[in-house]
Design an enzyme around this catalytic site. Structure first.
Site, PDB file in Angstrom:
ATOM      1  N   PHE A  83       0.829  -1.216   0.000  1.00  0.00           N
ATOM      2  CA  PHE A  83       0.000   0.000   0.000  1.00  0.00           C
ATOM      3  C   PHE A  83       0.853   1.250   0.000  1.00  0.00           C
ATOM      4  O   PHE A  83       0.653   2.157   0.820  1.00  0.00           O
ATOM      5  CB  PHE A  83      -0.974   0.025   1.197  1.00  0.00           C
ATOM      6  CG  PHE A  83      -1.997  -1.058   1.162  1.00  0.00           C
ATOM      7  CD1 PHE A  83      -3.142  -0.930   0.381  1.00  0.00           C
ATOM      8  CD2 PHE A  83      -1.812  -2.218   1.895  1.00  0.00           C
ATOM      9  CE1 PHE A  83      -4.089  -1.950   0.348  1.00  0.00           C
ATOM     10  CE2 PHE A  83      -2.756  -3.236   1.870  1.00  0.00           C
ATOM     11  CZ  PHE A  83      -3.891  -3.100   1.095  1.00  0.00           C
ATOM     12  N   HIS A  84       1.843   1.287  -0.867  1.00  0.00           N
ATOM     13  CA  HIS A  84       2.658   2.493  -0.982  1.00  0.00           C
ATOM     14  C   HIS A  84       3.353   2.515  -2.347  1.00  0.00           C
ATOM     15  O   HIS A  84       3.380   1.511  -3.067  1.00  0.00           O
ATOM     16  CB  HIS A  84       3.697   2.581   0.154  1.00  0.00           C
ATOM     17  CG  HIS A  84       4.710   1.491   0.144  1.00  0.00           C
ATOM     18  ND1 HIS A  84       4.667   0.398   0.989  1.00  0.00           N
ATOM     19  CD2 HIS A  84       5.815   1.301  -0.623  1.00  0.00           C
ATOM     20  CE1 HIS A  84       5.677  -0.391   0.739  1.00  0.00           C
ATOM     21  NE2 HIS A  84       6.402   0.126  -0.238  1.00  0.00           N
ATOM     22  N   ALA A  85       3.917   3.678  -2.654  1.00  0.00           N
ATOM     23  CA  ALA A  85       4.799   3.836  -3.806  1.00  0.00           C
ATOM     24  C   ALA A  85       6.076   4.501  -3.297  1.00  0.00           C
ATOM     25  O   ALA A  85       6.138   4.966  -2.150  1.00  0.00           O
ATOM     26  CB  ALA A  85       4.134   4.704  -4.870  1.00  0.00           C
TER      27      ALA A  85
END
Ligand code: TYD
Length: 137
Positions: free
Chosen positions: A48-50
């Site tokens: 759930f991230h970049a």
């Protein structure tokens, strides 16, 4: 989006298999960090991230898991289930990891040290970021 697959050379003989990964050879970046994810509980979804800068190579060296990649325009889901197959994940790519088998070990080779300021953990912020940066890799 086209997923950037990585296929390692297997050094097999009658004793079994071996894969070697060297920076600037098989891996097109300097490897500054290695980590791995294991004992992931059934049903858990993580990531759930970049990242703004970080480049990574993901290989599920044992078991299997699924990776959702999202570049802000397209989404793709891949299954990693071979110790000699992986995916390069460039910067500006939202990722979620899930469906880990009980024996899954997800190995990650990373181009930078751990740096919380490189993370984008909010999906709407990620969309804004890729729009404003023109989706630079
Ligand atoms: P987290 O970012 O939540 O993992 P994921 O992206 O897979 O959901 O990381 C879990 C914990 O591990 C968190 O406390 C930060 C820490 N961590 C490090 O200390 N170094 C690292 O290189 C990474 C990737 C995480």
């Amino acid at each position: 989006m086209v997923v950037d697959w990585f296929y390692a050379q297997q050094h097999g003989d009658d004793r079994g298999q071996l894969v070697a990964l060297e920076a600037q050879k098989e891996i097109p970046f300097e490897i500054k960090r290695v980590y791995y994810i294991y004992d992931t509980l059934t049903g858990v979804r993580r990531g759930f991230h970049a990242h703004k800068q970080l480049k990574q190579l993901l290989i599920c060296v044992s078991g299997s898991c699924k990776i959702l990649l999202d570049d802000g325009t397209d989404k793709e889901i891949v299954t990693l289930n071979k110790p000699y197959e992986g995916i390069f994940v460039q910067s500006n790519m939202w990722r979620e990891m899930y469906d880990f088998s009980p024996d899954a070990v997800l190995l990650v080779l990373a181009s930078e040290m751990y740096d919380e300021s490189d993370y984008i953990r909010d999906y709407d912020q990620f969309l804004e970021y890729v729009k404003s940066s023109g989706g630079d890799k």
